[in-house]
Write a protein that holds these residues in place. Sequence first.
Motif, PDB file in Angstrom:
ATOM      1  N   ARG A  51       0.835  -1.214   0.000  1.00  0.00           N
ATOM      2  CA  ARG A  51       0.000   0.000   0.000  1.00  0.00           C
ATOM      3  C   ARG A  51       0.866   1.260   0.000  1.00  0.00           C
ATOM      4  O   ARG A  51       0.562   2.222  -0.681  1.00  0.00           O
ATOM      5  N   ARG A  52       1.927   1.245   0.778  1.00  0.00           N
ATOM      6  CA  ARG A  52       2.788   2.431   0.844  1.00  0.00           C
ATOM      7  C   ARG A  52       3.463   2.683  -0.503  1.00  0.00           C
ATOM      8  O   ARG A  52       3.568   3.817  -0.946  1.00  0.00           O
ATOM      9  N   ALA A  53       3.887   1.611  -1.164  1.00  0.00           N
ATOM     10  CA  ALA A  53       4.510   1.745  -2.480  1.00  0.00           C
ATOM     11  C   ALA A  53       3.522   2.336  -3.482  1.00  0.00           C
ATOM     12  O   ALA A  53       3.897   3.173  -4.316  1.00  0.00           O
ATOM     13  N   ILE A  54       2.269   1.928  -3.396  1.00  0.00           N
ATOM     14  CA  ILE A  54       1.231   2.452  -4.300  1.00  0.00           C
ATOM     15  C   ILE A  54       1.070   3.953  -4.072  1.00  0.00           C
ATOM     16  O   ILE A  54       1.012   4.735  -5.019  1.00  0.00           O
ATOM     17  N   ASP A  65      11.361   0.273  -1.654  1.00  0.00           N
ATOM     18  CA  ASP A  65      11.497  -1.163  -1.409  1.00  0.00           C
ATOM     19  C   ASP A  65      10.628  -1.534  -0.205  1.00  0.00           C
ATOM     20  O   ASP A  65      10.971  -1.212   0.937  1.00  0.00           O
ATOM     21  N   PRO A  66       9.503  -2.220  -0.432  1.00  0.00           N
ATOM     22  CA  PRO A  66       8.597  -2.567   0.673  1.00  0.00           C
ATOM     23  C   PRO A  66       9.236  -3.454   1.741  1.00  0.00           C
ATOM     24  O   PRO A  66       8.866  -3.370   2.906  1.00  0.00           O
ATOM     25  N   THR A  67      10.216  -4.279   1.354  1.00  0.00           N
ATOM     26  CA  THR A  67      10.836  -5.157   2.350  1.00  0.00           C
ATOM     27  C   THR A  67      11.657  -4.370   3.362  1.00  0.00           C
ATOM     28  O   THR A  67      11.866  -4.818   4.477  1.00  0.00           O
ATOM     29  N   ASP A  72       5.980  -5.113   6.602  1.00  0.00           N
ATOM     30  CA  ASP A  72       4.703  -5.755   6.948  1.00  0.00           C
ATOM     31  C   ASP A  72       3.742  -4.852   7.723  1.00  0.00           C
ATOM     32  O   ASP A  72       2.954  -5.322   8.538  1.00  0.00           O
ATOM     33  N   ARG A  73       3.801  -3.543   7.498  1.00  0.00           N
ATOM     34  CA  ARG A  73       2.870  -2.639   8.171  1.00  0.00           C
ATOM     35  C   ARG A  73       1.525  -2.551   7.450  1.00  0.00           C
ATOM     36  O   ARG A  73       0.532  -2.185   8.052  1.00  0.00           O
ATOM     37  N   CYS A  74       1.505  -2.842   6.144  1.00  0.00           N
ATOM     38  CA  CYS A  74       0.215  -2.773   5.424  1.00  0.00           C
ATOM     39  C   CYS A  74      -0.371  -4.186   5.299  1.00  0.00           C
ATOM     40  O   CYS A  74       0.318  -5.186   5.468  1.00  0.00           O
ATOM     41  N   ASP A  75      -1.657  -4.236   5.005  1.00  0.00           N
ATOM     42  CA  ASP A  75      -2.351  -5.521   4.931  1.00  0.00           C
ATOM     43  C   ASP A  75      -1.782  -6.427   3.848  1.00  0.00           C
ATOM     44  O   ASP A  75      -1.659  -7.639   4.046  1.00  0.00           O
TER      45      ASP A  75
END
Length: 165
Positions: A51-54, A65-67, A72-75
């Motif tokens: 979600r944050r990347a979006i 980089d979501p990792t 793991d903060r977004c669903d």
Amino acid sequence: MLYFSYKDRATQESMIRNDKNGGVRNPAAVAADLRALKHMGLYAADKVACRRAIVLDYFGERGFDPTVGCRDRCDNCRNKDPYEERDYGAHAAGLVKLLAQISGRGDQSITRTGLADAYRGANTQQMRKLKATDAPLFGRGRRLGKAELEDVVGRLILEDVLCER
């Protein structure tokens, strides 16, 4: 927390298009609001991307980089269930053709859910009333689940392939 339904999106679109005071809205403002609504719908419908990347991509920030950043903060990042990428292109084309077959018989209209049901082959009273059961593509998607097909129809609406009235 974001609550989303395709029905609510249709209500919001109607509110954007129709000024509540009966006036005429600036076409550029309407177009901007509709683009924002489309992005919000695509955001809500996405079950895989961070979600944050979006959000960052929407505002022009690339390379997140979501990792590292989300952790793991977004669903979607928290969801560890495996997902399978599938191509629904043939089904999407079939849904569009089925809609044309049904609506091409006069002043027929069908709901988003009704279109998914027709493609799945649901032999309901509504389908018989619309004569959808006579359409060549009726039941073509019987191997797909109801939620799966409703998601495909919803995405066709979000991508402006189909429109709701």
